[in-house]
Design a protein around this motif. Structure first.
Motif, PDB file in Angstrom:
ATOM      1  N   VAL A  80      -7.230  -2.290  -4.662  1.00  0.00           N
ATOM      2  CA  VAL A  80      -7.008  -0.905  -4.224  1.00  0.00           C
ATOM      3  C   VAL A  80      -7.342   0.025  -5.382  1.00  0.00           C
ATOM      4  O   VAL A  80      -7.424  -0.399  -6.534  1.00  0.00           O
ATOM      5  N   ILE A  81      -7.507   1.298  -5.048  1.00  0.00           N
ATOM      6  CA  ILE A  81      -7.770   2.311  -6.062  1.00  0.00           C
ATOM      7  C   ILE A  81      -6.579   3.267  -6.080  1.00  0.00           C
ATOM      8  O   ILE A  81      -6.235   3.849  -5.053  1.00  0.00           O
ATOM      9  N   ILE A  82      -5.954   3.381  -7.219  1.00  0.00           N
ATOM     10  CA  ILE A  82      -4.767   4.220  -7.390  1.00  0.00           C
ATOM     11  C   ILE A  82      -5.224   5.609  -7.845  1.00  0.00           C
ATOM     12  O   ILE A  82      -6.128   5.729  -8.685  1.00  0.00           O
ATOM     13  N   ALA A  83      -4.599   6.651  -7.313  1.00  0.00           N
ATOM     14  CA  ALA A  83      -4.916   8.012  -7.748  1.00  0.00           C
ATOM     15  C   ALA A  83      -4.707   8.121  -9.258  1.00  0.00           C
ATOM     16  O   ALA A  83      -3.735   7.583  -9.800  1.00  0.00           O
ATOM     17  N   ALA A  84      -5.614   8.829  -9.927  1.00  0.00           N
ATOM     18  CA  ALA A  84      -5.575   8.941 -11.387  1.00  0.00           C
ATOM     19  C   ALA A  84      -4.225   9.447 -11.889  1.00  0.00           C
ATOM     20  O   ALA A  84      -3.699   8.942 -12.891  1.00  0.00           O
ATOM     21  N   GLU A  85      -3.643  10.415 -11.189  1.00  0.00           N
ATOM     22  CA  GLU A  85      -2.367  10.979 -11.647  1.00  0.00           C
ATOM     23  C   GLU A  85      -1.212   9.991 -11.512  1.00  0.00           C
ATOM     24  O   GLU A  85      -0.188  10.130 -12.173  1.00  0.00           O
ATOM     25  N   ASP A  86      -1.364   8.979 -10.684  1.00  0.00           N
ATOM     26  CA  ASP A  86      -0.324   7.962 -10.510  1.00  0.00           C
ATOM     27  C   ASP A  86      -0.590   6.719 -11.358  1.00  0.00           C
ATOM     28  O   ASP A  86       0.339   6.011 -11.745  1.00  0.00           O
ATOM     29  N   PHE A  87      -1.857   6.465 -11.636  1.00  0.00           N
ATOM     30  CA  PHE A  87      -2.272   5.259 -12.354  1.00  0.00           C
ATOM     31  C   PHE A  87      -1.594   5.143 -13.718  1.00  0.00           C
ATOM     32  O   PHE A  87      -1.160   4.058 -14.109  1.00  0.00           O
ATOM     33  N   GLU A  88      -1.493   6.251 -14.432  1.00  0.00           N
ATOM     34  CA  GLU A  88      -0.933   6.233 -15.777  1.00  0.00           C
ATOM     35  C   GLU A  88       0.555   5.894 -15.796  1.00  0.00           C
ATOM     36  O   GLU A  88       1.087   5.518 -16.830  1.00  0.00           O
ATOM     37  N   PRO A 121     -10.780   0.611  -1.093  1.00  0.00           N
ATOM     38  CA  PRO A 121     -12.155   0.627  -1.587  1.00  0.00           C
ATOM     39  C   PRO A 121     -13.151   0.476  -0.439  1.00  0.00           C
ATOM     40  O   PRO A 121     -12.795   0.029   0.651  1.00  0.00           O
ATOM     41  N   SER A 122     -14.383   0.823  -0.697  1.00  0.00           N
ATOM     42  CA  SER A 122     -15.407   0.830   0.353  1.00  0.00           C
ATOM     43  C   SER A 122     -15.693  -0.547   0.934  1.00  0.00           C
ATOM     44  O   SER A 122     -16.128  -0.657   2.076  1.00  0.00           O
ATOM     45  N   ALA A 123     -15.446  -1.602   0.188  1.00  0.00           N
ATOM     46  CA  ALA A 123     -15.784  -2.947   0.665  1.00  0.00           C
ATOM     47  C   ALA A 123     -14.573  -3.732   1.150  1.00  0.00           C
ATOM     48  O   ALA A 123     -14.601  -4.945   1.203  1.00  0.00           O
ATOM     49  N   THR A 124     -13.503  -3.055   1.505  1.00  0.00           N
ATOM     50  CA  THR A 124     -12.314  -3.751   1.978  1.00  0.00           C
ATOM     51  C   THR A 124     -12.613  -4.490   3.275  1.00  0.00           C
ATOM     52  O   THR A 124     -13.213  -3.950   4.186  1.00  0.00           O
ATOM     53  N   LYS A 125     -12.188  -5.741   3.329  1.00  0.00           N
ATOM     54  CA  LYS A 125     -12.328  -6.538   4.551  1.00  0.00           C
ATOM     55  C   LYS A 125     -11.095  -7.395   4.687  1.00  0.00           C
ATOM     56  O   LYS A 125     -10.740  -8.134   3.774  1.00  0.00           O
ATOM     57  N   ASP A 126     -10.433  -7.285   5.811  1.00  0.00           N
ATOM     58  CA  ASP A 126      -9.260  -8.109   6.074  1.00  0.00           C
ATOM     59  C   ASP A 126      -9.712  -9.249   6.976  1.00  0.00           C
ATOM     60  O   ASP A 126      -9.922  -9.073   8.167  1.00  0.00           O
ATOM     61  N   TRP A 127      -9.866 -10.425   6.411  1.00  0.00           N
ATOM     62  CA  TRP A 127     -10.388 -11.572   7.152  1.00  0.00           C
ATOM     63  C   TRP A 127      -9.385 -12.094   8.176  1.00  0.00           C
ATOM     64  O   TRP A 127      -9.708 -12.915   9.018  1.00  0.00           O
ATOM     65  N   ALA A 129     -14.269  -7.854  -7.917  1.00  0.00           N
ATOM     66  CA  ALA A 129     -14.119  -6.983  -6.745  1.00  0.00           C
ATOM     67  C   ALA A 129     -15.281  -5.996  -6.653  1.00  0.00           C
ATOM     68  O   ALA A 129     -15.880  -5.611  -7.656  1.00  0.00           O
ATOM     69  N   VAL A 130     -15.567  -5.566  -5.433  1.00  0.00           N
ATOM     70  CA  VAL A 130     -16.620  -4.586  -5.184  1.00  0.00           C
ATOM     71  C   VAL A 130     -16.029  -3.179  -5.291  1.00  0.00           C
ATOM     72  O   VAL A 130     -14.926  -2.926  -4.821  1.00  0.00           O
ATOM     73  N   GLY A 131     -16.762  -2.269  -5.912  1.00  0.00           N
ATOM     74  CA  GLY A 131     -16.337  -0.874  -5.961  1.00  0.00           C
ATOM     75  C   GLY A 131     -15.212  -0.579  -6.918  1.00  0.00           C
ATOM     76  O   GLY A 131     -14.457   0.369  -6.719  1.00  0.00           O
ATOM     77  N   VAL A 132     -15.087  -1.361  -7.972  1.00  0.00           N
ATOM     78  CA  VAL A 132     -14.010  -1.176  -8.943  1.00  0.00           C
ATOM     79  C   VAL A 132     -14.196   0.145  -9.687  1.00  0.00           C
ATOM     80  O   VAL A 132     -15.305   0.531 -10.028  1.00  0.00           O
ATOM     81  N   THR A 133     -13.078   0.825  -9.909  1.00  0.00           N
ATOM     82  CA  THR A 133     -13.069   2.073 -10.667  1.00  0.00           C
ATOM     83  C   THR A 133     -12.119   1.922 -11.852  1.00  0.00           C
ATOM     84  O   THR A 133     -11.426   0.896 -11.978  1.00  0.00           O
ATOM     85  N   ARG A 134     -12.031   2.947 -12.668  1.00  0.00           N
ATOM     86  CA  ARG A 134     -11.128   2.934 -13.812  1.00  0.00           C
ATOM     87  C   ARG A 134      -9.674   2.785 -13.377  1.00  0.00           C
ATOM     88  O   ARG A 134      -8.834   2.261 -14.110  1.00  0.00           O
ATOM     89  N   THR A 135      -9.352   3.203 -12.147  1.00  0.00           N
ATOM     90  CA  THR A 135      -7.963   3.147 -11.670  1.00  0.00           C
ATOM     91  C   THR A 135      -7.748   2.064 -10.610  1.00  0.00           C
ATOM     92  O   THR A 135      -6.820   2.143  -9.823  1.00  0.00           O
ATOM     93  N   SER A 136      -8.601   1.057 -10.614  1.00  0.00           N
ATOM     94  CA  SER A 136      -8.437  -0.058  -9.674  1.00  0.00           C
ATOM     95  C   SER A 136      -7.310  -0.980 -10.126  1.00  0.00           C
ATOM     96  O   SER A 136      -7.095  -1.180 -11.322  1.00  0.00           O
TER      97      SER A 136
END
Length: 109
Positions: A51-59, A100-106, A75-82
């Motif tokens: 998942v990607i956490i909002a920057a203001e919450d990540f810290e 994230p953009s590539a989320t898939k629930d199998w 993981a696909v689409g990793v960001t600094r706050t993943s």
């Protein structure tokens, strides 16, 4: 208590809920119908709960372990706050989480 805001891939609000601080984010997300597989059932052996956490919450979260960082590399689409949802205990206050953009629930074929 924690107010958790789940966002869709496009950033629009999926839902807002309240949950006890300290609860596991993956368990909460799955209970709320979010598209996170968690194939390893929270054992930190995959990256299907990325998942990607909002920057203001990540810290406000404790830093990811080296093992979590290594899995995020897969993981696909990793960001600094993943983060891996299985490794996030809800902090007091608010937490905004984007799928994230590539989320898939199998589990939902």
């Amino acid at each position: 208590m924690t107010r958790v805001r789940f966002l869709r891939v496009d950033g629009s609000v999926e839902r807002d809920i309240e949950a006890p601080a300290g609860a596991n984010l993956l368990d909460l997300a799955q209970a709320q119908g979010q598209p996170l597989e968690g194939a390893c059932e929270g054992q930190m052996a995959c990256s299907t709960c990325h998942v990607i956490i909002a920057a203001e919450d990540f810290e406000r979260l404790p830093p990811a372990s080296e093992e979590e960082d290594d899995l995020l590399d897969l993981a696909v689409g990793v960001t600094r706050t993943s983060r891996l949802a299985c490794q996030v205990a809800l902090p007091e206050g608010q937490l905004t989480v984007r799928m994230p953009s590539a989320t898939k629930d199998w589990r939902r074929r």
